[in-house]
Enzyme design. Structure first.
Site, short mmCIF file in Angstrom:
data_model
loop_
_atom_site.label_atom_id
_atom_site.label_comp_id
_atom_site.label_asym_id
_atom_site.label_seq_id
_atom_site.Cartn_x
_atom_site.Cartn_y
_atom_site.Cartn_z
N SER A 104 -13.54 3.75 1.09
CA SER A 104 -13.23 2.78 2.14
C SER A 104 -12.25 3.45 3.09
O SER A 104 -11.58 4.42 2.72
CB SER A 104 -12.56 1.56 1.49
OG SER A 104 -11.95 0.74 2.46
N TYR A 118 -5.48 -2.64 -3.45
CA TYR A 118 -6.83 -2.14 -3.11
C TYR A 118 -6.73 -0.75 -2.49
O TYR A 118 -7.50 0.15 -2.82
CB TYR A 118 -7.49 -3.13 -2.16
CG TYR A 118 -8.88 -2.76 -1.72
CD1 TYR A 118 -9.93 -2.71 -2.62
CD2 TYR A 118 -9.15 -2.48 -0.37
CE1 TYR A 118 -11.22 -2.38 -2.21
CE2 TYR A 118 -10.43 -2.16 0.05
CZ TYR A 118 -11.45 -2.11 -0.87
OH TYR A 118 -12.73 -1.78 -0.46
C1 8X3 Z 1 -12.92 -2.65 3.01
C2 8X3 Z 1 -12.10 -2.32 4.19
O1 8X3 Z 1 -10.12 -3.05 5.61
O2 8X3 Z 1 -10.91 -4.64 3.97
O3 8X3 Z 1 -13.08 -1.58 2.16
O4 8X3 Z 1 -9.70 -2.69 3.27
S1 8X3 Z 1 -10.65 -3.23 4.24
#
Ligand code: 8X3
Length: 257
Positions: free
Chosen positions: A142, A155
């Site tokens: 990502s 995340y």
């Molecule tokens: C998803 C992109 O900006 O929501 O992987 O982290 S974000």
């Protein structure tokens, strides 16, 4: 000049193939001629997709799998002699709370699914990818794997770890017939990503994409993955970053409100 072996009869394993980017990638790879193996925890979803692809004349099978269950992953790997492509897509985000108040259980789950899931599948299938004589590992990370944003730390940390896994693996296996590709999408509007992140709160999920003219779709990402995978064997797309035109960075998004 070296070229990619024909996709025909080559196996492509896709994790998290029950929805979103995983399902779209399975579709695209099947259309490109790969024999796709769909894995995810939700058996009904991957079985339905495998049936749909098979009825359309493609080769597709479903194998219910939790990428965090190492024993199950090893058993899965034992079913194959060689594999052409592994797409590590399973994962996702949980929560968008600041570091000061984030739920450690969310962090643990995100690390286990995104990072250890990728590690498990890659370790278990690496010998099979090598045995194919021309294997490709894809890590779907990502833009969160490249820089951070407020409320994203758990995340972002997991995606940074996936980015490091891909970079390090590429160093470690250079000389072997296996490529390591990393695809880093920015804002992708899928049915589940934001909804899962906000525990089913559809209002919060909708806000993520509010006013954005055209977020990426799962198929946009699948198209890029399939393009990268089908380059000639000697071409390694180390890292591909893709975002919608309306997004200049993780925190700079144009919204027409
Ligand atoms: C998803 C992109 O900006 O929501 O992987 O982290 S974000």
């Amino acid at each position: 000049m070296a070229s990619a072996p024909s996709a025909a009869s080559r196996i492509a394993v896709v994790t998290g193939a029950s929805s979103g980017i995983g399902a779209a990638t399975a579709r695209r790879l099947a259309e490109a001629g790969y024999r796709v193996v769909l894995t995810a925890r939700r058996a009904d979803r991957i079985e339905a997709l495998a049936k749909e692809l098979t009825e359309a004349g493609h080769s597709a099978t479903a194998y219910p799998l939790d990428v965090t269950d190492r024993a199950a992953v090893d058993e899965f790997a034992g079913a194959f002699r060689t594999i052409g492509v592994l797409v590590n897509n399973a994962g996702g985000a949980l929560g968008a709370d600041p570091v000061a108040s984030a739920d450690p259980e969310h962090w643990r789950t995100m690390y286990e699914t995104n990072v250890l899931g990728t590690l498990n599948l890659t370790q278990a299938l690496l010998p099979k990818l090598e045995a194919s004589g021309d294997g490709t590992v894809v890590v779907v990370s990502s833009t969160a794997g490249l820089s951070t944003y407020e409320g994203g730390a758990g995340y972002v940390a997991a995606k940074h770890a996936e980015h490091v896994l891909a970079e390090t693996l590429r160093l470690e296996i250079v000389g072997k017939p296996v490529r390591v590709l990393e695809i880093a999408p920015g804002m992708v509007k899928t049915d589940e990503f934001a909804l899962t992140r906000f525990a089913g709160d559809s209002e919060k999920a909708a806000k993520v994409y509010e006013g954005v003219a055209a977020p990426l779709t799962a198929d946009d990402v699948a198209d890029s993955i399939t393009w990268a995978v089908t380059r000639p064997s000697h071409v390694n797309i180390d890292l591909m970053v893709l975002r919608p035109r309306a997004q200049a960075s993780n925190t700079k998004v144009h919204r027409e409100l």
